[in-house]
Design a protein around this motif. Structure first.
Motif, PDB file in Angstrom:
ATOM      1  N   PRO A 104       0.834  -1.212   0.000  1.00  0.00           N
ATOM      2  CA  PRO A 104       0.000   0.000   0.000  1.00  0.00           C
ATOM      3  C   PRO A 104       0.864   1.256   0.000  1.00  0.00           C
ATOM      4  CG  PRO A 104      -0.791  -1.580   1.611  1.00  0.00           C
ATOM      5  CD  PRO A 104       0.509  -2.105   1.124  1.00  0.00           C
ATOM      6  N   VAL A 105       0.380   2.288  -0.611  1.00  0.00           N
ATOM      7  CA  VAL A 105       1.128   3.544  -0.671  1.00  0.00           C
ATOM      8  C   VAL A 105       1.323   4.116   0.727  1.00  0.00           C
ATOM      9  CG1 VAL A 105       1.127   5.894  -1.600  1.00  0.00           C
ATOM     10  CG2 VAL A 105       0.261   3.983  -2.982  1.00  0.00           C
ATOM     11  N   ASN A 106       0.328   3.982   1.566  1.00  0.00           N
ATOM     12  CA  ASN A 106       0.377   4.560   2.911  1.00  0.00           C
ATOM     13  C   ASN A 106      -0.112   3.524   3.914  1.00  0.00           C
ATOM     14  OD1 ASN A 106       0.202   6.151   5.224  1.00  0.00           O
ATOM     15  ND2 ASN A 106      -0.401   7.971   4.064  1.00  0.00           N
ATOM     16  N   LEU A 107       0.689   3.311   4.974  1.00  0.00           N
ATOM     17  CA  LEU A 107       0.314   2.374   6.031  1.00  0.00           C
ATOM     18  C   LEU A 107      -0.188   3.085   7.286  1.00  0.00           C
ATOM     19  CD1 LEU A 107       3.248  -0.228   5.808  1.00  0.00           C
ATOM     20  CD2 LEU A 107       0.926  -0.421   4.874  1.00  0.00           C
ATOM     21  N   ASP A 108      -0.459   4.374   7.192  1.00  0.00           N
ATOM     22  CA  ASP A 108      -0.932   5.108   8.372  1.00  0.00           C
ATOM     23  C   ASP A 108      -2.257   4.556   8.881  1.00  0.00           C
ATOM     24  OD1 ASP A 108       1.287   6.667   8.230  1.00  0.00           O
ATOM     25  OD2 ASP A 108       0.298   8.403   7.321  1.00  0.00           O
ATOM     26  N   ASP A 109      -3.148   4.207   7.967  1.00  0.00           N
ATOM     27  CA  ASP A 109      -4.443   3.686   8.393  1.00  0.00           C
ATOM     28  C   ASP A 109      -4.315   2.339   9.089  1.00  0.00           C
ATOM     29  OD1 ASP A 109      -5.647   5.903   7.334  1.00  0.00           O
ATOM     30  OD2 ASP A 109      -6.171   4.951   5.429  1.00  0.00           O
ATOM     31  N   LEU A 110      -3.264   1.597   8.784  1.00  0.00           N
ATOM     32  CA  LEU A 110      -3.062   0.310   9.426  1.00  0.00           C
ATOM     33  C   LEU A 110      -2.490   0.459  10.827  1.00  0.00           C
ATOM     34  CD1 LEU A 110      -2.922  -2.815   9.327  1.00  0.00           C
ATOM     35  CD2 LEU A 110      -0.643  -2.575   8.309  1.00  0.00           C
TER      36      LEU A 110
END
Length: 639
Positions: free
Chosen positions: A310-316
Motif C-alpha cells: 500500500p502507498v500509505n500504512l498510516d491507516d493500518l
C-alpha cells in the motif's frame, strides 16, 4: 573645641522669637524669657552622656491628626518638610552612635516658620539635643532621588494611630539603622517572560515533549495517563505558570538527582523485588507507568503475497480514530510480500523516530515484527523466537506459526502469528494445527518463568503471563453464501451476532477443543474474507467463496482482568489483498520484575531505524517541492 561647637549649635536654636516645645504648641516668647544658653548647654551635655543608658523622654510622638496629602500643602511648606527630612536622614547615616529607626526620622509635627526661613519643630528640637551641629548645606534642597526618598513613608507611619505603639519603645527595640525605601526616579524596566528565579528554573526543568502528558491528565479529570518520558514526582512539583514552563530547557531530562547517601544505602541484591535499586522494580515501574498498564497494538494481515505494498500504512498502524499511539506495535503477516526487508522499512517509516524495531522473525512467508517506544527499550529482556511448521513436508513453509517471547519489567509476553489449513470443511485439520503448535513451540529458552507453578509442559501458552495469538486461522461461516449475504443485509448497526452464530471458531472454542483459556473481544465488523482486490465487493469469481471471519486476534492471561480491550476492528481502507487487516488495541497489566531477568541492553535494528528516518525526510522534501511547484505554476487570468 567640641564644647564650643555644641554651644554654637545651641545658640542657633536659642536665637529667634519663636520656640516650639515638646507638646507641639508654639509659644510666643522673647529672648529675655529664654533660659540662658550656658545652662542649656550643660543640660545638653548631660543628655549626650546618658544616651546609651536611657532614652530621652522628649522623643517625637506620632501626629495627633491624619497627615495631609502632598497636593494639599503649599509649595513652601512642602519644600521645608523635605529639607527637614533630608537633614534627619543624613544625621542617621553620618552618626554611628545613632540606633534609632528611619521611622523616627520621618515623624512630622506641626512646623512654624521663623523669620529668616528657619523652621523649628518639636521633633527637630529634640533630635538636635543629642546630636552635633550639621553643616548648613544639609538642609538645602537635595537631589531628586533624596526628595523622593524623603517623601516616602514607612510601614509604621501608614498604620492608624490606634495601631501605633509608643515611639520610645519602638526606638528601643530597633537594633539597626533602617532607611526609608528608595522610590525609582523613572519607569521600571520590563520584566522578562520568565519571572521565576533561576534557582526554581533549574530545579523544575523538564523536556518540552513531556508537557502534553500533564495537560492530558488534567483534562481527564484525574485519570492517570502514561507519562513515559517524565518523572511523576518531578511533574507534581513543577510551577503552575505557563511562562516559566515555556522558557524551560532541559539539562537533565527525566534523570532525578541522586545523593551519595542514597547510593550507599541502595540494595542491588539479585532477584530482589523490594529493593529500591532494582532496575525493573516497583519504583521504576511506577515512574514510567503510574497505573501499571502498557498499551499493546496488534495487527494481523494476510497480504496474499502481493509484491506491491500500500502507498500509505498510516491507516493500518496509526488510525485517525485513536487518541494515543501505543507503547508496543506487533504486526503479524501471512503470505507476506517477497521482500521482507522492504516491508520492515515501510513499517519503520510509518512509525517514525519514536519507535525502534525490537525484534523480527519469520517462518517462510510468515512475518512477525515487534516495535517498541525507544525510551522503553531498556526495560525489555533478551528476545527469543521459535517457529513451527504444520505441513507434512517441513520444507514448505506456507502454513505454521512463528512466536516471539520477551519480558517487560516483570511481565512475560508471548506473541504468536499463525496460518492454519484452508478449506471450508477442514475444521479438524485446523484443530490439529493448533495442537501441534502449542506442543512444539519451544519457548521460553533462557528466559525465567515468572510463575512456574502454573505452567504446563505440553502447552506453551501456559508458560507466559500475557499471550496474544493472531493470524489467518481460516475458520469459516457454516452457511451457504446466499444465506450469509441475506443475514448481512438484515444486520442492523454493528451487531454481528446473527453471523457469529454460524462461526466455526466460536463454536470450537465453546466446546473447549481449541484455544483453551483464550478470549476474543466482541466482533463489530463485517467478515474480512474474501474480497475482490481493490474494492469492497466479496468474491465474484467462479468459486464464490463464503464471506468469513478468517482473521482473528485472541488473548490469554494468567490473572483475570489483566488485559483490557480498547479496540477490535478491521481496516477497510487497505484493499491490496483479498483479506482485510484486523487490528486490536489492549491495555495490559504490568508487574515489577527481578534483577535476575537477562536484559537486552537496549539492542535494536539501528540500520532499519536510520533508513526509516531517511525515507521520512525524503518524503517530506518531495511533498514540499510538489507544493512549491504547484504554487509557482498557478496562473492568474485578468479579464
Amino acid at each position: 573645641m567640641a564644647e564650643n561647637g555644641e554651644d554654637s549649635g545651641l545658640l542657633q536654636y536659642c536665637e529667634g522669637p519663636d520656640l516650639v516645645v515638646s507638646d507641639s504648641r508654639p509659644l510666643k516668647t522673647s529672648l529675655v524669657d529664654v533660659k540662658p544658653c550656658k545652662e542649656h548647654n550643660e543640660a545638653h551635655k548631660l543628655t549626650v552622656k546618658n544616651t546609651e543608658r536611657e532614652i530621652s523622654p522628649y522623643q517625637p510622638r506620632p501626629p495627633s491628626l491624619p497627615r495631609q496629602s502632598k497636593s494639599s500643602k503649599s509649595g513652601s511648606v512642602e519644600a521645608t518638610v523635605r529639607n527637614r527630612r533630608l537633614r534627619n536622614s543624613q544625621e542617621s547615616l553620618s552618626d554611628p552612635a545613632e540606633t534609632g529607626s528611619s521611622t523616627d526620622s520621618l515623624k512630622e509635627d506641626q512646623t512654624v516658620p521663623a523669620p529668616g526661613g528657619l523652621v523649628v519643630s518639636s521633633a527637630a528640637t529634640t533630635r538636635n539635643q543629642d546630636s552635633s551641629v550639621r553643616p548648613h548645606s544639609a538642609v538645602a534642597t537635595g537631589s531628586p532621588v533624596f526628595r523622593e526618598r524623603g517623601g516616602s513613608l514607612s510601614e509604621y507611619e501608614r498604620r492608624p494611630r490606634s495601631q501605633q505603639s509608643d515611639p520610645t519603645d519602638h526606638w528601643v527595640r530597633s537594633s539597626k539603622v533602617r532607611l526609608s525605601p528608595v522610590q525609582p526616579t523613572g519607569p521600571l524596566p520590563a520584566l522578562e517572560k520568565s519571572y521565576v528565579s533561576a534557582t526554581l528554573r533549574a530545579a523544575n526543568r523538564i523536556d518540552k515533549d513531556c508537557l502534553d502528558y500533564v495537560g492530558l491528565a488534567r483534562e481527564k479529570l484525574g485519570e492517570r495517563l502514561h507519562r513515559n518520558l517524565s518523572d511523576s514526582r518531578l511533574l507534581e512539583n513543577m510551577g503552575s505558570d505557563s511562562a516559566s514552563v515555556n522558557s524551560m530547557r532541559s539539562t537533565y531530562s527525566v534523570l532525578s538527582p541522586i545523593r551519595p547517601q542514597d547510593v550507599r544505602n541502595r540494595s542491588f541484591l539479585e532477584g530482589s523485588v523490594l529493593g529500591s535499586g532494582a532496575l525493573l522494580g516497583a519504583e521504576e515501574l511506577d515512574r514510567y507507568f503510574p497505573d501499571r498498564r502498557v498499551g499493546i497494538y496488534v495487527a494481523t494481515w494476510n497480504m496474499q503475497g502481493e509484491k506491491g505494498l500500500p502507498v500509505n500504512l498510516d491507516d493500518l498502524l496509526l488510525p485517525t480514530d485513536s487518541e494515543f499511539a501505543q507503547d508496543f506495535y506487533i504486526i503479524g503477516v501471512q503470505e507476506g510480500c517477497p521482500d521482507r526487508r522492504e516491508w520492515e522499512n515501510r513499517l519503520q517509516e510509518t512509525l517514525g523516530p519514536y519507535y525502534v524495531m525490537l525484534y523480527a522473525a519469520s517462518h517462510g512467508v510468515l512475518y512477525l515484527t515487534v516495535f517498541v517506544r525507544r525510551d522503553l527499550i531498556w526495560f525489555c529482556s533478551e528476545v527469543e523466537h521459535a517457529t513451527v511448521t504444520t505441513r507434512i513436508i517441513s520444507q514448505i513453509k506456507t502454513k505454521g506459526a512463528v512466536g516471539i517471547a520477551f519480558t517487560f519489567f516483570g511481565t512475560s509476553f508471548l506473541f504468536i502469528t499463525s496460518h492454519f489449513t484452508s478449506g471450508d470443511a477442514k475444521v479438524y485439520e485446523r484443530i490439529l494445527d493448533y495442537n501441534k503448535i502449542v506442543e512444539a513451540l519451544a519457548l521460553p529458552k533462557g528466559l525465567p518463568d515468572t510463575n512456574p507453578y502454573r505452567s504446563i509442559p505440553s502447552d506453551v501458552t501456559t508458560r507466559f503471563d500475557q499471550v496474544f495469538w493472531f493470524g489467518d486461522f481460516n475458520f469459516r461461516l457454516s452457511k451457504d453464501r446466499v444465506d450469509v449475504e441475506t443475514i448481512m443485509n438484515r444486520t442492523v448497526g454493528d451487531d454481528m451476532n446473527p453471523l457469529l452464530e454460524h462461526d466455526q471458531l466460536s463454536k470450537e472454542m465453546k466446546d473447549g477443543s481449541i484455544f483453551k483459556g483464550f478470549q476474543e473481544a466482541t466482533i463489530h465488523f463485517l467478515p474480512t474474507y474474501k474480497f475482490d482486490i481493490g474494492c469492497d465487493i466479496y468474491d465474484t469469481t467462479s468459486k464464490q467463496r463464503t464471506p468469513s471471519y478468517t482473521d482473528r486476534i485472541l488473548f490469554r492471561n494468567r490473572q483475570a482482568e489483566d488485559i483490557k480491550v480498547v479496540k477490535y476492528t478491521s481496516c477497510t481502507s487497505i484493499k491490496t489483498s483479498d483479506h482485510r487487516p484486523v487490528i486490536g488495541v489492549f491495555q495490559v497489566k504490568l508487574r515489577p520484575g527481578r534483577d535476575n531477568i537477562p536484559l537486552g541492553a537496549g539492542q535494536f535494528d539501528r540500520g532499519l531505524y536510520l533508513e526509516g528516518i531517511r525515507r521520512r525526510m525524503t518524503r517530506e522534501l518531495k511533498m514540499r517541492e510538489a507544493m512549491k511547484s504547484q504554487s509557482s505554476s498557478t496562473i492568474c487570468a485578468i479579464s
